[in-house]
Design a protein around this motif. Structure first.
Motif, PDB file in Angstrom:
ATOM      1  N   HIS A  54       3.197  45.440-144.485  1.00  0.00           N
ATOM      2  CA  HIS A  54       3.683  44.652-145.613  1.00  0.00           C
ATOM      3  C   HIS A  54       5.150  45.065-145.812  1.00  0.00           C
ATOM      4  O   HIS A  54       5.416  46.244-146.071  1.00  0.00           O
ATOM      5  N   ALA A  55       6.075  44.141-145.723  1.00  0.00           N
ATOM      6  CA  ALA A  55       7.481  44.534-145.844  1.00  0.00           C
ATOM      7  C   ALA A  55       8.333  43.370-146.324  1.00  0.00           C
ATOM      8  O   ALA A  55       7.984  42.203-146.147  1.00  0.00           O
ATOM      9  N   GLU A  56       9.460  43.719-146.911  1.00  0.00           N
ATOM     10  CA  GLU A  56      10.480  42.778-147.386  1.00  0.00           C
ATOM     11  C   GLU A  56       9.873  41.744-148.332  1.00  0.00           C
ATOM     12  O   GLU A  56      10.280  40.585-148.348  1.00  0.00           O
ATOM     13  N   GLN A  57       8.913  42.171-149.158  1.00  0.00           N
ATOM     14  CA  GLN A  57       8.315  41.238-150.118  1.00  0.00           C
ATOM     15  C   GLN A  57       9.116  41.135-151.408  1.00  0.00           C
ATOM     16  O   GLN A  57       9.370  40.028-151.894  1.00  0.00           O
ATOM     17  N   LEU A  58       9.485  42.264-151.962  1.00  0.00           N
ATOM     18  CA  LEU A  58      10.169  42.296-153.259  1.00  0.00           C
ATOM     19  C   LEU A  58      11.631  42.683-153.143  1.00  0.00           C
ATOM     20  O   LEU A  58      12.398  42.516-154.084  1.00  0.00           O
ATOM     21  N   SER A 115       7.295  41.058-164.394  1.00  0.00           N
ATOM     22  CA  SER A 115       7.432  40.936-162.954  1.00  0.00           C
ATOM     23  C   SER A 115       6.304  41.718-162.278  1.00  0.00           C
ATOM     24  O   SER A 115       5.623  42.541-162.902  1.00  0.00           O
ATOM     25  N   TYR A 116       6.139  41.472-160.976  1.00  0.00           N
ATOM     26  CA  TYR A 116       5.120  42.195-160.205  1.00  0.00           C
ATOM     27  C   TYR A 116       5.372  43.696-160.287  1.00  0.00           C
ATOM     28  O   TYR A 116       4.448  44.487-160.491  1.00  0.00           O
ATOM     29  N   ALA A 117       6.645  44.109-160.142  1.00  0.00           N
ATOM     30  CA  ALA A 117       6.978  45.532-160.203  1.00  0.00           C
ATOM     31  C   ALA A 117       6.721  46.099-161.589  1.00  0.00           C
ATOM     32  O   ALA A 117       6.237  47.228-161.738  1.00  0.00           O
TER      33      ALA A 117
END
Length: 405
Positions: A244-248, A95-97
């Motif tokens: 940048h917000a509420e992406q993941l 995953s990105y994280a």
């Protein structure tokens, strides 16, 4: 190197155009646009062209679609290196994280960017900028955020400013020092803000390098109280903010941005209907970034229906960056916005013109109207749907920047 073209002084009229992106919605067939000294003086039906402009030199658009010049309101085109290995990791299921926690992600670009001098950063950014210009872009926002120290953050912003000296394009800069926590500050995000990020913002502002202040409000970035520290300094410096917000995940970033009347909140996949109401009340634009959604194989769709219901303007952008959206095509962003997020072609065009301008706080571009800059794109097309439905094809016939090619 190519120099920026100076706006023409002599007036001229573009005739036999099909205009989309004027003050009124919809298409205006057989239109005329009168321009002088880089500004639009008049736009409307050719038959209504005022007599004072009829003797001016005329350029025949040949029935082509004419739109405002496109605007990329969210990009990271100034950086060094690439992250192709991350692409492979994501294909293998990371995953990105997980990529970020493994030492990839934003921090993996930092070493290469810190090692690059000003000329190298400019040289590496120009091909990305050229790709955007080739598709009709006349305004490009560029963020810092891959330095995470004072010296490199300033160098990135200087490189961004310098791009407008090499190409006929308008560059808008965003300070993004709160992009990630550098390795030597792992677990000490507040110390990083105190010792490096906030001093870098003060220094960049003193040098005239900052048009807006941005940040990454996310579990792998900065939490709401930490981002509020950055916003408080931005307010002290009288700089507008973005986020940048509420992406993941749902971090509460939209609510924070609304409290500070942010220009935009970007990504917003995990935003809620309540967030949409807050953004509408604050006049904040939701910037949708389908390239990142696609690249990291996200499945949580942004709440487009709620944004429509509450009247939140929706912009589209490339999010061009070396990791999660290595994309330099606003036309592809339009297609993805329609295909993945179910925007209409008209919404997609507004997303890369009028709403993108609003996301940058610009009031002199993004629409075809008297007083606006003569930044235009002429397309081998008749309707906005033709711009959005193809991908891998560029129908641009001509781009005008301040009335000039």
């Amino acid at each position: 190197m190519q120099s920026a073209a100076a706006p023409v002084d002599a007036g001229h009229v573009l005739v036999k155009a099909v205009v989309s992106g004027g003050v009124s919605p919809g298409l205006l067939p057989d239109a005329a646009i009168a321009m002088r000294a880089g500004r639009i003086l008049w736009a409307g039906p050719s038959g209504d062209l005022p007599s004072e402009y009829r003797a001016w030199p005329q350029e025949d658009a040949g029935g082509r679609l004419v739109t405002p010049g496109l605007i990329d309101c969210h990009s990271h085109i100034v950086h060094a290196g690439h992250r192709a290995r991350e692409f492979e990791m994501r294909l293998q299921g990371a995953s990105y994280a997980e990529v970020a926690r493994a030492g990839g992600g934003i921090v993996s670009t930092v070493a290469a960017t810190r090692a690059a001098d000003l000329d190298s950063l400019i040289a590496q950014a120009l091909p990305r900028l050229d790709a955007l210009i080739a598709e009709g872009a006349t305004v490009v926002e560029v963020k810092s955020g891959y330095g995470l120290d004072i010296e490199t953050e300033l160098r990135m912003l200087r490189a961004a400013r310098a791009l407008a000296q090499h190409r006929p394009v308008r560059i808008v800069t965003s300070f993004l020092g709160a992009h990630a926590v550098p390795e030597d500050y792992a677990g000490r995000a507040d110390d990083y803000l105190t010792e490096l990020c906030l001093p870098a913002l003060r220094a960049a502002h003193a040098e005239g390098l900052v048009d807006a202040v941005d940040g990454f409000c996310e579990g792998i970035g900065f939490d709401v109280p930490q981002m509020e520290r950055v916003f408080q300094l931005a307010a002290e410096l009288r700089l507008p903010v973005k986020l940048h917000a509420e992406q993941l995940s749902h971090s509460g970033g939209c609510a924070l941005a609304a409290r500070y009347a942010a220009l935009s909140v970007d990504h917003v996949e995990y935003a809620t209907a309540q967030d949409a109401g807050l953004l509408a009340g604050a006049g904040t634009v939701a910037v949708l970034l389908p390239g990142a959604f696609y690249a990291i194989r996200e499945t949580q769709l942004p709440p487009v229906a709620a944004f429509r219901e509450y009247g939140v303007p929706m912009a589209l952008a490339t999010d061009c960056n070396p990791g999660s959206s290595p994309m330099t095509s606003l036309l592809l962003a339009m297609n993805m916005g329609c295909t993945l997020f179910r925007l209409t072609p008209e919404e997609a065009l507004a997303g890369v013109t009028r709403h993108a301008a609003r996301a940058l706080g610009l009031t002199d571009c993004g629409v075809i109207a008297p007083g606006m800059r003569a930044d235009l794109a002429l397309w081998n097309a008749e309707t906005p749907a033709e711009l959005a439905y193809r991908f891998g094809f560029n129908p641009l016939h001509k781009r005008l920047f301040g009335g000039s090619k």
